[in-house]
Enzyme design. Structure first.
Site, PDB file in Angstrom:
ATOM      1  CB  SER A 152      -0.852   0.003   1.271  1.00  0.00           C
ATOM      2  OG  SER A 152      -1.366   1.298   1.522  1.00  0.00           O
ATOM      3  CE1 TYR A 165      -4.422  -1.925   4.685  1.00  0.00           C
ATOM      4  CE2 TYR A 165      -3.765   0.318   4.136  1.00  0.00           C
ATOM      5  CZ  TYR A 165      -4.126  -0.958   3.739  1.00  0.00           C
ATOM      6  OH  TYR A 165      -4.207  -1.259   2.399  1.00  0.00           O
TER       7      TYR A 165
HETATM    8  N1  LIG Z   1      -8.432  -0.601  -2.332  1.00  0.00           N
HETATM    9  C1  LIG Z   1      -7.339   0.115  -2.175  1.00  0.00           C
HETATM   10  O1  LIG Z   1      -7.322   1.326  -2.412  1.00  0.00           O
HETATM   11  C2  LIG Z   1      -6.082  -0.535  -1.705  1.00  0.00           C
HETATM   12  C3  LIG Z   1      -4.913   0.232  -1.723  1.00  0.00           C
HETATM   13  C4  LIG Z   1      -3.724  -0.347  -1.308  1.00  0.00           C
HETATM   14  C5  LIG Z   1      -3.711  -1.662  -0.904  1.00  0.00           C
HETATM   15  N2  LIG Z   1      -4.870  -2.372  -0.888  1.00  0.00           N
HETATM   16  C6  LIG Z   1      -4.781  -3.765  -0.455  1.00  0.00           C
HETATM   17  O2  LIG Z   1      -5.302  -4.592  -1.463  1.00  0.00           O
HETATM   18  C7  LIG Z   1      -5.766  -5.805  -0.877  1.00  0.00           C
HETATM   19  C8  LIG Z   1      -7.190  -6.047  -1.339  1.00  0.00           C
HETATM   20  O3  LIG Z   1      -8.044  -5.086  -0.750  1.00  0.00           O
HETATM   21  P1  LIG Z   1      -9.347  -4.517  -1.460  1.00  0.00           P
HETATM   22  O4  LIG Z   1      -9.197  -3.057  -1.483  1.00  0.00           O
HETATM   23  O5  LIG Z   1      -9.635  -5.259  -2.671  1.00  0.00           O
HETATM   24  O6  LIG Z   1     -10.428  -4.799  -0.343  1.00  0.00           O
HETATM   25  P2  LIG Z   1     -11.665  -5.773  -0.281  1.00  0.00           P
HETATM   26  O7  LIG Z   1     -12.503  -5.659  -1.486  1.00  0.00           O
HETATM   27  O8  LIG Z   1     -12.279  -5.505   1.038  1.00  0.00           O
HETATM   28  O9  LIG Z   1     -10.964  -7.200  -0.282  1.00  0.00           O
HETATM   29  C9  LIG Z   1     -10.272  -7.676   0.825  1.00  0.00           C
HETATM   30  C10 LIG Z   1     -10.224  -9.161   0.710  1.00  0.00           C
HETATM   31  O10 LIG Z   1      -9.521  -9.700   1.822  1.00  0.00           O
HETATM   32  C11 LIG Z   1     -10.137 -10.921   2.125  1.00  0.00           C
HETATM   33  N3  LIG Z   1      -9.906 -11.301   3.480  1.00  0.00           N
HETATM   34  C12 LIG Z   1     -10.024 -10.540   4.592  1.00  0.00           C
HETATM   35  N4  LIG Z   1      -9.741 -11.272   5.666  1.00  0.00           N
HETATM   36  C13 LIG Z   1      -9.428 -12.516   5.220  1.00  0.00           C
HETATM   37  C14 LIG Z   1      -9.045 -13.702   5.835  1.00  0.00           C
HETATM   38  N5  LIG Z   1      -8.896 -13.783   7.160  1.00  0.00           N
HETATM   39  N6  LIG Z   1      -8.811 -14.787   5.078  1.00  0.00           N
HETATM   40  C15 LIG Z   1      -8.964 -14.732   3.744  1.00  0.00           C
HETATM   41  N7  LIG Z   1      -9.312 -13.629   3.092  1.00  0.00           N
HETATM   42  C16 LIG Z   1      -9.549 -12.539   3.829  1.00  0.00           C
HETATM   43  C17 LIG Z   1     -11.615 -10.681   1.913  1.00  0.00           C
HETATM   44  O11 LIG Z   1     -12.217 -11.899   1.585  1.00  0.00           O
HETATM   45  P3  LIG Z   1     -13.361 -12.616   2.448  1.00  0.00           P
HETATM   46  O12 LIG Z   1     -14.242 -11.579   2.997  1.00  0.00           O
HETATM   47  O13 LIG Z   1     -13.978 -13.523   1.438  1.00  0.00           O
HETATM   48  O14 LIG Z   1     -12.612 -13.380   3.467  1.00  0.00           O
HETATM   49  C18 LIG Z   1     -11.592  -9.795   0.691  1.00  0.00           C
HETATM   50  O15 LIG Z   1     -11.673 -10.582  -0.453  1.00  0.00           O
HETATM   51  C19 LIG Z   1      -5.630  -5.622   0.628  1.00  0.00           C
HETATM   52  O16 LIG Z   1      -4.393  -6.157   1.042  1.00  0.00           O
HETATM   53  C20 LIG Z   1      -5.593  -4.111   0.781  1.00  0.00           C
HETATM   54  O17 LIG Z   1      -4.927  -3.727   1.952  1.00  0.00           O
HETATM   55  C21 LIG Z   1      -6.059  -1.846  -1.278  1.00  0.00           C
END
Ligand SMILES: NC(=O)c1ccc[n+]([C@@H]2O[C@H](COP(=O)([O-])OP(=O)(O)OC[C@H]3O[C@@H](n4cnc5c(N)ncnc54)[C@H](OP(=O)(O)O)[C@@H]3O)[C@@H](O)[C@H]2O)c1
Length: 268
Positions: A152, A165
């Site tokens: 991130s 985070y």
């Molecule tokens: N969106 C952004 O702007 C952004 C920016 C930088 C980094 N990121 C990173 O990108 C990654 C994806 O995030 P996102 O933005 O796509 O958010 P999201 O749509 O909320 O997806 C997060 C995912 O994490 C999974 N998850 C959470 N706890 C889990 C667990 N204990 N075991 C297995 N899976 C788990 C959830 O799946 P389930 O609910 O099915 O378990 C969900 O699919 C994360 O690492 C986030 O920190 C996002």
């Protein structure tokens, strides 16, 4: 030589039930990989598989809680029986939790220890540590693997309000560098992608007001992003396919690719 062809590869995408992981699962399948969609949410997992299959790709859902070693091992066994040994691992489970977001009423000193630890358990332990322990050794034994950890922009410089985070994501970068060095001679490359800001479930409360209009934080993010917009999840696919491909990125390990519209290059 087809640089970006992933035919014959088996990709495990943890968090493929979410926004960014889902897009990455789509992209790896479009490049030819068989994709194991991992996460806890069965409905979203099955929907992702259907979407991939509808476009002619191969995928299957395996339920797992990435923070629980046993369920990861179980998913590993099942997906290997179905698709063969994994050659690509994308660690995309993670996110912020409103319980650790600081506000005027909930400053740093009031962050509950349990909530701090839970967010580290999600982003560092389940996000990277346990999956790398689960899938890394087999890749090393077979001499082939590409691990892509999702960091991130807050890993580079802590963002306001999301200190927990940010610290966990900084550790993701550090652990990825350690593993890159550790497994470099074993045929396993470990790299990170640093996404900028992409609307998703986990950051919705920070980015939008209840009526769906942009929050002040969103306005400030856009002002600080040279491209002056959020990213779209599919814009991460190119970086992931590049890092996943042992032809395209054979000498690349320990790298971090920023896909952030220039956010981290902005000063004044
Ligand atoms: N969106 C952004 O702007 C952004 C920016 C930088 C980094 N990121 C990173 O990108 C990654 C994806 O995030 P996102 O933005 O796509 O958010 P999201 O749509 O909320 O997806 C997060 C995912 O994490 C999974 N998850 C959470 N706890 C889990 C667990 N204990 N075991 C297995 N899976 C788990 C959830 O799946 P389930 O609910 O099915 O378990 C969900 O699919 C994360 O690492 C986030 O920190 C996002």
């Amino acid at each position: 030589m087809k640089l970006f062809d992933l035919s014959g590869e088996v990709a495990v995408v943890i968090g493929a039930t979410g926004a960014l992981g889902g897009a990455l699962a789509d992209g790896l399948a479009e490049a030819g990989a068989k994709v194991a969609v991992l996460g806890r949410n069965v409905e979203r997992g099955n929907a992702r598989v259907k979407a991939i299959e509808a476009k002619g790709g191969q995928a299957a859902f395996f339920a797992c809680d990435a923070s629980a070693r046993g369920t990861l091992a179980e998913a590993h066994e099942k997906l290997e029986a179905k698709f063969g040994a994994p050659t690509i691992l994308v660690n995309a489970a993670g996110g912020n939790d409103p319980k650790v977001t600081t506000t005027a009423d909930n400053p740093f000193e009031k962050i509950p220890l349990e909530a701090w630890q839970a967010n580290f358990d999600l982003n560092l332990v389940g996000g990277v540590f346990l999956p790398c322990q689960e899938f890394g050794p087999g890749m090393c034994k077979r001499g082939k693997g590409s691990i892509i950890n999702i960091a991130s922009v807050s890993a580079h410089l802590p963002l306001s309000r999301v200190v927990t985070y940010s610290a966990a994501k900084a550790a993701v970068l550090n652990l990825s560098l350690f593993l890159a060095r550790e497994w470099a001679t074993k045929g396993v490359r470990v790299n990170t992608i640093t996404p900028g800001f992409f609307p998703a479930e986990q950051n919705r409360k920070l980015l939008f007001k209840d009526d769906g209009s942009p929050s002040d934080r969103t306005k400030s993010i856009w002002a600080h992003t040279p491209m002056n917009r959020f990213g779209e999840s599919r814009e991460l696919i190119g970086a992931a396919v590049f890092l996943a491909s042992s032809q395209a990125s054979s000498f690349v390990t320990g790298a971090d690719i920023r896909v952030d519209g220039g956010f981290l290059s902005q000063t004044i």
